[in-house]
Scaffold this motif. Structure first.
Motif: not given
Length: 385
Positions: A15-21, A120-126
């Motif tokens: 798991v990388p750093t969130s794309i939002f950050a 879950i359904f993708k694209p999905a909240y991370d």
């Protein structure tokens, strides 16, 4: 350099750093317009700020009760019954949380065990998939059609096994802006009938819905109510994402399990804000007018970029708009998003990070929860690309 070795392996090694950050940090560094992370750039309602301040001055600065103050839970119960016609017990079926993400994490922590499968359904909240993984569950991901983001319920049925513990839905859907229809919900209801499968319904954008669509809350469907955790967000609804205030609604037995984890996770959340929200909810227009407020912004944004080289279908809900850039460049969505931020000074979110196997459909997500001036500036940039 110390020779000490940490005596554990990462629980989330991939798991990388969130794309939002990542994108918000890049936007700040490049002094770019930040339409990536989903937060408003306009002021909160002065009345709500005053109510929080009043609660602080009146001494509401110590721990709130673990499930949240009763007056706020009661206001949520009244709101839910008025909107969806179902009665939840504010004492035993509603819990105030530190935002929706904490609520989602707590639901998964309370219910998912080793080898349980979660659809879950993708694209999905991370936050969905890492939370499932942390508690030993297995994510069964269904990639949505990149054009319509529709759900093939026969495919869902084919993936249900005796290990399926939960299905997670999100409507209105982040990042696509799609909303589930009554037909969708009836098919889901029929699919789960005579099973013990739980449903987590992420409804944080319930009031941000457009074009006369009606939000299809799981609370509208009796056969879903008995098995569903409904997650909501005051931060999204009242333009205060930094307050991290949300709630979870669920039947009594599910709420008991939820609170067992919640009490050792955050225990309780910001007391004066709860007091303020309890009073603020007494004026329904504060949330009922949200759809028209954001539809104006969506319509303004799209009208301003209608002659650009980006392609789009108007968002049906949330405050996000997808823009397809396949007529502009062959770059990956991630590379294009980074280049736009650095060279054109506007930041969006690459959708591939939310897709199965990082599927790249040449689409970026932009947030239109911005002032009209910000949207005009953004359109000027997008129109010259």
């Amino acid at each position: 350099m110390s020779s000490y070795k940490y005596p554990f392996q990462s629980k989330l090694p991939t798991v990388p750093t969130s794309i939002f950050a990542v994108m918000s940090q890049l936007a700040a560094k490049e002094n770019a317009l930040n339409l990536s992370q989903g937060f408003p750039d306009f002021k909160s309602d002065k009345k709500l700020i005053e109510l929080v301040n009043k609660a602080m001055v009146n001494g509401k600065n110590q721990y709130a009760p673990m499930p949240g103050i009763f007056s706020l839970r009661e206001a949520i119960a009244e709101k839910t019954e008025n909107l969806y016609g179902v009665s939840y017990n504010p004492d035993t079926e509603i819990t105030i949380t530190a935002g929706a993400t904490q609520a989602i994490f707590t639901v998964i922590a309370a219910t998912i065990q080793k080898d349980d499968e979660v659809i879950i359904f993708k694209p999905a909240y991370d936050c969905y998939e890492p939370s499932i993984e942390l508690f030993g569950g297995k994510t069964i991901a269904i990639q949505l059609n990149p054009e319509e983001f529709s759900i093939n319920w026969q495919e869902v049925k084919s993936l249900i096994t005796n290990k399926t513990k939960m299905i997670i839905i999100n409507t209105p859907h982040n990042p696509s802006g799609r909303v589930l229809s009554q037909k969708d919900m009836l098919q889901l209801e029929a699919l789960l009938k005579n099973t013990n499968i739980l449903l987590l319904s992420d409804e944080v954008y319930e009031h941000i819905i457009f074009d006369s669509e009606k939000h299809q809350s799981a609370a509208l469907y009796p056969a879903l109510v008995e098995r569903t955790f409904i997650i909501a967000s005051f931060g999204k609804t009242f333009h205060n994402t930094g307050w991290k205030m949300g709630y979870c609604i669920a039947p009594t037995e599910l709420t008991k399990e939820f609170r067992k984890v919640h009490q050792f996770n955050v225990f309780s959340v910001h007391h004066p804000t709860q007091v303020a929200l309890a009073e603020y909810l007494q004026t329904p227009s504060n949330y009922l007018e949200l759809g028209s407020f954001y539809q104006h912004k969506r319509d303004l944004f799209l009208s301003l970029i209608k002659d650009s080289r980006f392609q789009f279908k108007p968002s049906k809900g949330t405050y996000f708009q997808l823009l397809n850039f396949e007529n502009i460049t062959d770059e990956s969505d991630y590379d294009f998003a980074v280049r736009l931020t650095k060279e054109q000074k506007i930041a969006g979110i690459p959708i591939s990070v939310f897709n199965e196997n990082k599927y790249d459909s040449k689409v970026l997500r932009f947030c239109f929860a911005k002032t009209d001036d910000t949207l005009k500036k953004a359109a000027e940039i997008l129109n010259r690309i």
